[in-house]
Design a protein around this motif. Structure first.
Motif, short mmCIF file in Angstrom:
data_model
loop_
_atom_site.label_atom_id
_atom_site.label_comp_id
_atom_site.label_asym_id
_atom_site.label_seq_id
_atom_site.Cartn_x
_atom_site.Cartn_y
_atom_site.Cartn_z
N TYR A 47 0.97 -1.16 0.04
CA TYR A 47 -0.16 0.17 -0.14
C TYR A 47 1.03 1.35 -0.22
O TYR A 47 2.27 1.40 0.16
N ASP A 48 0.06 2.42 -0.58
CA ASP A 48 1.30 3.81 -0.40
C ASP A 48 0.12 4.70 0.30
O ASP A 48 -1.32 4.36 0.32
N SER A 49 0.35 5.33 0.58
CA SER A 49 -0.31 6.69 1.80
C SER A 49 0.15 7.85 0.97
O SER A 49 0.45 8.83 2.53
N SER A 50 0.28 8.32 -0.59
CA SER A 50 0.68 10.11 -0.16
C SER A 50 0.11 10.53 -1.35
O SER A 50 0.38 11.28 -1.35
N VAL A 51 -1.02 9.96 -1.78
CA VAL A 51 -1.79 10.41 -2.98
C VAL A 51 -2.85 12.06 -1.43
O VAL A 51 -3.27 11.46 -0.73
N THR A 66 -7.71 1.15 -5.61
CA THR A 66 -6.34 0.29 -6.48
C THR A 66 -5.34 1.23 -7.18
O THR A 66 -5.86 2.51 -8.30
N LEU A 67 -4.10 1.65 -6.63
CA LEU A 67 -3.62 2.69 -7.66
C LEU A 67 -2.67 1.70 -8.61
O LEU A 67 -1.85 2.30 -9.98
N ALA A 68 -1.98 0.12 -8.81
CA ALA A 68 -1.27 -0.29 -9.00
C ALA A 68 -1.59 -2.10 -9.31
O ALA A 68 -2.09 -2.43 -8.12
N GLU A 94 -4.18 2.29 -2.56
CA GLU A 94 -3.60 3.60 -2.29
C GLU A 94 -4.95 4.23 -1.00
O GLU A 94 -6.12 3.58 -1.43
N LEU A 95 -3.86 4.18 0.26
CA LEU A 95 -4.98 5.00 0.90
C LEU A 95 -4.57 7.08 0.87
O LEU A 95 -3.51 6.94 1.88
N PRO A 96 -5.63 7.31 0.08
CA PRO A 96 -5.30 9.03 0.06
C PRO A 96 -6.03 9.66 1.57
O PRO A 96 -6.47 9.46 2.59
N LEU A 97 -4.84 10.99 1.48
CA LEU A 97 -4.69 11.27 2.93
C LEU A 97 -6.03 12.27 2.41
O LEU A 97 -6.41 12.36 1.50
N ASN A 98 -7.09 12.46 3.94
CA ASN A 98 -8.02 13.70 3.73
C ASN A 98 -7.68 14.76 3.75
O ASN A 98 -7.31 15.06 4.18
N VAL A 99 -8.61 15.58 2.66
CA VAL A 99 -8.33 16.89 2.91
C VAL A 99 -9.59 17.39 3.49
O VAL A 99 -10.91 16.70 3.29
N THR A 100 -9.54 18.20 3.97
CA THR A 100 -11.16 19.65 4.17
C THR A 100 -12.10 19.89 3.16
O THR A 100 -11.43 19.83 1.86
N TRP A 105 -9.65 -3.84 2.46
CA TRP A 105 -9.52 -3.36 1.08
C TRP A 105 -9.25 -4.31 0.01
O TRP A 105 -10.09 -4.01 -0.64
N SER A 106 -8.49 -4.28 0.26
CA SER A 106 -7.41 -4.89 -1.09
C SER A 106 -9.20 -5.94 -1.73
O SER A 106 -8.85 -7.14 -1.57
N PRO A 107 -8.99 -5.88 -3.49
CA PRO A 107 -10.25 -6.63 -3.66
C PRO A 107 -9.70 -7.78 -3.93
O PRO A 107 -10.04 -9.00 -5.01
N THR A 108 -7.66 -8.18 -4.02
CA THR A 108 -8.10 -9.32 -5.28
C THR A 108 -6.37 -9.33 -3.71
O THR A 108 -5.24 -8.96 -3.02
#
Length: 326
Positions: free
Chosen positions: A148-152, A192-194, A204-210, A304-307
């Protein structure tokens, strides 16, 4: 799946903090005194808070800093408490997206291997320095063994900030920060990012925004308890996964002579005493617990992972329900 909330901390150390606020010509030391601020002072304070709140956290570590002997006692305490260690690159290069492919591979692959050697546990997650991410880096993360990534950060204001920082760097004649993330996605939760030919996926665990401005929902930007609570409720109304981000420098004690001397060029929180920040952090954790089940990032990514992945995630805590929401 019930709504889940992730507490995460980027452990940049003073070097990364100075980079992020444009002090590239000052305070970029990687010596024991500066790394020790994070691992002997700031992180222990945060671990005390997490212990009092009985809350799990995912720590994104810069591997080249974490390897220092002075970090070992705190790293052991972190692991013994059941928190997750994830990767924040090898050396924290803000220009990660513009490095050579060989250098990128070292920042992604070698950092993961080093952290796994230091902790004796699998490292599944990554967060780019300066939130750097694009499609090529995502494919490389999957190849390097991440799950997983959490950069977006899908907010509208963040790309504008990144462009402003880049232009300021060019004007000062210093190495530029990363451009706005190459991945574009509106707020909408985990995705899923890739995916590779073996059907392994990078979540992808995207960061929350306001909600209105799309500003980053990070603790050093919003300091008012009432505003923080309103923002939390607004985000929870539209997101199934809540991700709240801390930084190690937020545990800085300006009244301490040693810390004040070593951090004199990066002190941004003088008007917010450490006691007030700790009280706010405790309120945030309590508010998140009231809205969701607190879990590590690896737990959320696995649920969460679908596969199925070839090397399934095995977080140290029980899967899918790390604690019961109150």
């Amino acid at each position: 799946m019930d709504r889940q909330a992730i507490l995460s901390m980027d452990v940049d150390c003073l070097h990364g903090h100075a980079q992020g606020w444009g002090r590239r010509r000052r305070l970029l030391q990687r010596d024991e005194a500066h790394i020790g601020l994070s691992y002997t002072r700031w992180l222990p304070r945060f671990l005390d808070l997490l212990e009092a709140q009985r809350a799990p956290c995912t720590f994104f570590l810069v591997a080249d800093f974490a390897r220092h002997p002075i970090c070992r006692p705190t790293l052991r305490r972190l692991l013994d408490a059941g928190h997750e260690v994830a990767c924040h690159s090898l050396t924290h290069p803000l220009e990660l997206r513009h490095l050579s492919r060989a250098r990128q591979w070292r920042e992604l692959h070698d950092s993961r291997k080093l952290l796994q050697d230091l902790t004796g546990q699998p490292v599944y997650g990554f967060r780019g320095p300066g939130y750097a991410m694009d499609a090529a880096l995502a494919e490389m993360l999957l190849q390097a063994g991440y799950r997983y990534d959490s950069s977006v950060m899908p907010g509208r204001l963040f790309p504008a900030y990144k462009w402003a920082a880049h232009l300021a760097d060019r004007a000062l004649g210093v190495a530029p920060t990363a451009f706005p993330a190459g991945v574009r996605r509106a707020a909408g939760g985990v995705f899923t990012l890739a995916r590779n030919a073996a059907e392994e996926t990078l979540t992808e665990l995207p960061l929350n925004v306001t909600p209105r401005l799309g500003a980053p929902w990070v603790s050093f930007i919003i300091r008012q308890p009432a505003r923080m609570t309103r923002t939390l409720h607004a985000i929870a109304a539209r997101e199934r996964t809540l991700i709240y981000q801390f930084h190690d420098f937020e545990l800085m004690e300006h009244a301490d002579p040693t810390e004040a001397r070593l951090t004199r060029a990066t002190q941004r929180d003088r008007k917010h005493p450490l006691s007030a920040r700790l009280a706010l952090f405790a309120q945030v954790i309590a508010a998140l617990r009231a809205q969701a089940t607190l879990a590590t990032a690896a737990t959320v990514a696995h649920c969460w992972s679908p596969t199925p992945a070839a090397a399934p995630l095995r977080p140290p805590a029980p899967l899918c329900h790390q604690e019961t929401a109150s």
